[in-house]
Structure formats: C-alpha cells, structure tokens
Design a protein around this motif. Structure first.
Motif, PDB file in Angstrom:
ATOM      1  N   GLU A   1      -5.237  -7.763 -13.138  1.00 34.94           N
ATOM      2  CA  GLU A   1      -4.859  -6.831 -14.207  1.00 34.94           C
ATOM      3  C   GLU A   1      -5.170  -5.388 -13.806  1.00 34.94           C
ATOM      4  O   GLU A   1      -4.419  -4.464 -14.146  1.00 34.94           O
ATOM      5  CB  GLU A   1      -5.597  -7.185 -15.492  1.00 34.94           C
ATOM      6  N   ASN A   2      -6.263  -5.209 -13.085  1.00 33.22           N
ATOM      7  CA  ASN A   2      -6.674  -3.854 -12.696  1.00 33.22           C
ATOM      8  C   ASN A   2      -5.750  -3.217 -11.664  1.00 33.22           C
ATOM      9  O   ASN A   2      -5.640  -1.987 -11.614  1.00 33.22           O
ATOM     10  CB  ASN A   2      -8.103  -3.882 -12.136  1.00 33.22           C
TER      11      ASN A   2
ATOM     12  N   ILE B   1      -1.875 -13.947  -5.317  1.00 32.72           N
ATOM     13  CA  ILE B   1      -2.416 -13.992  -3.955  1.00 32.72           C
ATOM     14  C   ILE B   1      -1.827 -12.868  -3.111  1.00 32.72           C
ATOM     15  O   ILE B   1      -2.537 -12.180  -2.363  1.00 32.72           O
ATOM     16  CB  ILE B   1      -2.122 -15.368  -3.307  1.00 32.72           C
ATOM     17  N   VAL B   2      -0.521 -12.654  -3.231  1.00 37.25           N
ATOM     18  CA  VAL B   2       0.134 -11.572  -2.491  1.00 37.25           C
ATOM     19  C   VAL B   2      -0.464 -10.225  -2.882  1.00 37.25           C
ATOM     20  O   VAL B   2      -0.763  -9.382  -2.022  1.00 37.25           O
ATOM     21  CB  VAL B   2       1.658 -11.589  -2.741  1.00 37.25           C
ATOM     22  N   LYS B   3      -0.682 -10.018  -4.175  1.00 33.29           N
ATOM     23  CA  LYS B   3      -1.228  -8.736  -4.630  1.00 33.29           C
ATOM     24  C   LYS B   3      -2.669  -8.530  -4.176  1.00 33.29           C
ATOM     25  O   LYS B   3      -3.057  -7.414  -3.814  1.00 33.29           O
ATOM     26  CB  LYS B   3      -1.109  -8.628  -6.154  1.00 33.29           C
TER      27      LYS B   3
ATOM     28  N   THR C   1     -13.499  -0.805  -5.877  1.00 30.32           N
ATOM     29  CA  THR C   1     -14.074  -0.857  -7.219  1.00 30.32           C
ATOM     30  C   THR C   1     -13.106  -1.392  -8.265  1.00 30.32           C
ATOM     31  O   THR C   1     -13.496  -1.575  -9.418  1.00 30.32           O
ATOM     32  CB  THR C   1     -14.559   0.543  -7.644  1.00 30.32           C
ATOM     33  N   SER C   2     -11.854  -1.640  -7.877  1.00 31.40           N
ATOM     34  CA  SER C   2     -10.922  -2.305  -8.799  1.00 31.40           C
ATOM     35  C   SER C   2     -11.352  -3.743  -9.058  1.00 31.40           C
ATOM     36  O   SER C   2     -10.963  -4.336 -10.069  1.00 31.40           O
ATOM     37  CB  SER C   2      -9.496  -2.290  -8.234  1.00 31.40           C
ATOM     38  N   PHE C   3     -12.144  -4.301  -8.125  1.00 32.58           N
ATOM     39  CA  PHE C   3     -12.648  -5.648  -8.359  1.00 32.58           C
ATOM     40  C   PHE C   3     -13.816  -5.547  -9.334  1.00 32.58           C
ATOM     41  O   PHE C   3     -14.740  -4.768  -9.135  1.00 32.58           O
ATOM     42  CB  PHE C   3     -13.112  -6.307  -7.060  1.00 32.58           C
TER      43      PHE C   3
END
Length: 322
Positions: A13-14, A178-180, A290-292
C-alpha cells in the motif's frame, strides 16, 4: 518463524501509485492524446488510437523515489496505413510528426530512438512510442514500432501485457505484489535491472505461498538458481529472440547475482532468524527503505520453526533458508 505477510501488504500500500498521482499523470496523458489527435485531423489524416502500456497498464507501477521520475508509456497507433510496410513513411518522419504535435506542451520534449519523451516538472515523464499495425512473414497481424535507428521493428506491448495478465490469473494478485516489492528493492538500491526483466523472472519463477514474505523468498531463490545456470531473460512475446540481459558484461552479471543473494539473505534472516517482528522489519528496511513499515517487537518468532541440516527443496535445486 516470523509471519510477515501483513507487513508486506502494508508495504504494498505504501509503494503503490496514489490516486492523486494517478490523476495527475492521466491528466498529462489525456492532454497529449488530444493534441496529437488534433494535429492529425488538422492535416486531414485519421487520428491515431492510443494505448497505455507498461507497468501502469499491468498494475505493477510503484511511486517514484524523490530523485526519480515516473515513466508512463502511451502507445500511439497510427491509422489509415497499408498493411504493407513498403508503403510506410520512415520512422524518422513519423517521429517528427509527433514532435510537431506536442511542441510547446512542456519545456522539455525530446526525441529518442524508440519514442518521443515529454518531461513534466511534477516528477514524471510520458513516453510516446509510435506504432503501425502490419503483417509479419507468416501473414499474421502484428504491431511495428517506429525505431529511428533500427527501422520498423516488430514490437507487441499489448501481447506482453496479456501474457502477464494470464500469469496473474494463474497465480493470483500476489504475483503483482512480488513484482512491486522487487521493483522497489531495485530502485532503492540502484540495482541495474529493468522492470520488464523483474516482471518476466518473477512470473516464470513464481512460487506461491500464503505469506508474501515466504513467496518472495522462494521466488527469489528460483530466480537466482536460474540466472546462475543461464544468465538470460528472453521476452515471452515477439520478438522472442530479444534477451534483456544481452548487454550485460560478466562483472555486471556477477554484481546483479550478488545483489540478489544479499536480498535473499536479508529475507531469510528476517523470516527465520530475527527474534521478533520488530527486528525483522529493521532488517527489511535496510533493503526496501522506510516505505517498509515497522513491526511489533512483542510479536516474537514462532518456536514452531526448527532449523535442520536438511535443505528445503525449491524449484530445480535445494536451498537452505536458515
């Protein structure tokens, strides 16, 4: 074993394109389409047909990083031409038409061998590859790309999109995620691999699991095994003889493999070795940025997982995950 699928879904989503960002690039795209159509109609010719293609069309696009541009491909399909390529104008000539049509749209428009590119100040650009539908040596209908260096060249982006859509139908929407994930990793770490190659390798080496993290790890393991055996990535649609890795020198091949193995090791550590979800997320933020999201340190590693001396079988080879 840390259950990380929820964190990966938040990560998805991020990094996906926001609605406001999609609206912005669609506005630019639609404005270009109107200008191109008007140019051809004013010349007394048929207005072209248009088709969005690439990652945007396949729903694998991700938000660009601060120092990146988002790339939107809008295919321009010229109309009213004979199916015989001998009757077509030169690629250079049709590129000049598109350049004239979009002249002044922004301050930064330039010609590339494969497309006309329109750059915007808002962190994106739109590529305008130009096509004519013709027939191949077997009499089958196929799209030809106006390539100013190689001439009219068979290229079928719609066929590639259809191929990937069929893979998604076979494996489920997790394949898109997975691709993203791999695209964000490549962008964040400045890894030399094209998005199309990520899409092909992920689709052809995909290993499904209910946990996105485990699916990513096992898919990545098969990708590494495959490239160690044969460092190639051929397009699954025409032109099928095009290897996306053909320009890689030996040291570039080894560097990519090294980067892939580093990612695999981080995933393995986060899933199987980290004491809790919080520690696992710290490991993954090193490779995804940091998106994770940060995990919960109170969610501890399940004691149901026991390391063994026996490797787990994945794909054609056995690989230890821990």
């Amino acid at each position: 074993m840390n259950k990380l699928s929820e964190l990966f879904c938040i990560f998805n989503e991020n990094i996906k394109l926001t609605e406001s960002y999609k609206n912005k690039i669609r506005t630019g795209r639609d404005s270009l389409r109107k200008e191109i159509n008007k140019y051809y109609v004013d010349k007394g010719e048929n207005s072209p047909k248009h088709n969005s293609q690439g990652s945007y069309q396949m729903h694998t696009a991700i938000m660009p990083l601060d120092d990146e541009d988002f790339d939107l491909d809008n295919g321009v399909y010229l109309q009213g031409h004979s199916m015989d390529s001998d009757d077509w104008r030169t690629p250079h000539s049709v590129h000049q038409d598109i350049l004239s049509a979009v002249d002044g749209h922004t301050d930064d428009v330039f010609d590339k061998s494969t497309c006309v590119r329109v750059n915007y100040q808002d962190n994106y650009h739109i590529d305008l590859p130009i096509y004519i539908m013709g027939t191949d040596a077997h009499g089958d209908n196929v799209a030809y790309l106006a390539h100013t260096e190689n001439g009219w060249t068979i290229s079928d982006p719609k066929a590639f999109s259809d191929w990937f859509s069929n893979k998604v139908k076979e494996h489920g929407s997790i394949l898109r995620r997975i691709v993203k994930y791999l695209k964000r990793w490549a962008h964040y770490n400045d890894v030399n691999i094209k998005g199309m190659a990520i899409t092909i390798l992920s689709s052809e080496c995909f290993v499904k699991n209910d946990d996105d993290a485990v699916s990513l790890l096992r898919t990545l393991t098969k990708v590494i095994d495959r490239l160690e055996d044969n460092f190639t990535c051929y397009k699954p649609v025409r032109p099928k003889n095009e290897d996306l890795f053909s320009s890689y020198k030996y040291y570039e091949q080894q560097l990519l493999l090294e980067k892939l193995k580093e990612l695999k090791n981080k995933l393995n550590n986060a899933i199987y070795d980290a004491k809790n979800e919080g520690d696992a997320s710290e490991i993954l933020r090193e490779v995804f940025g940091t998106s994770f999201p940060m995990g919960n340190s109170t969610k501890t590693n399940s004691s149901s997982y026991l390391k063994t001396s026996q490797p787990e079988s994945v794909g054609e080879k056995n690989r230890h995950y821990a």
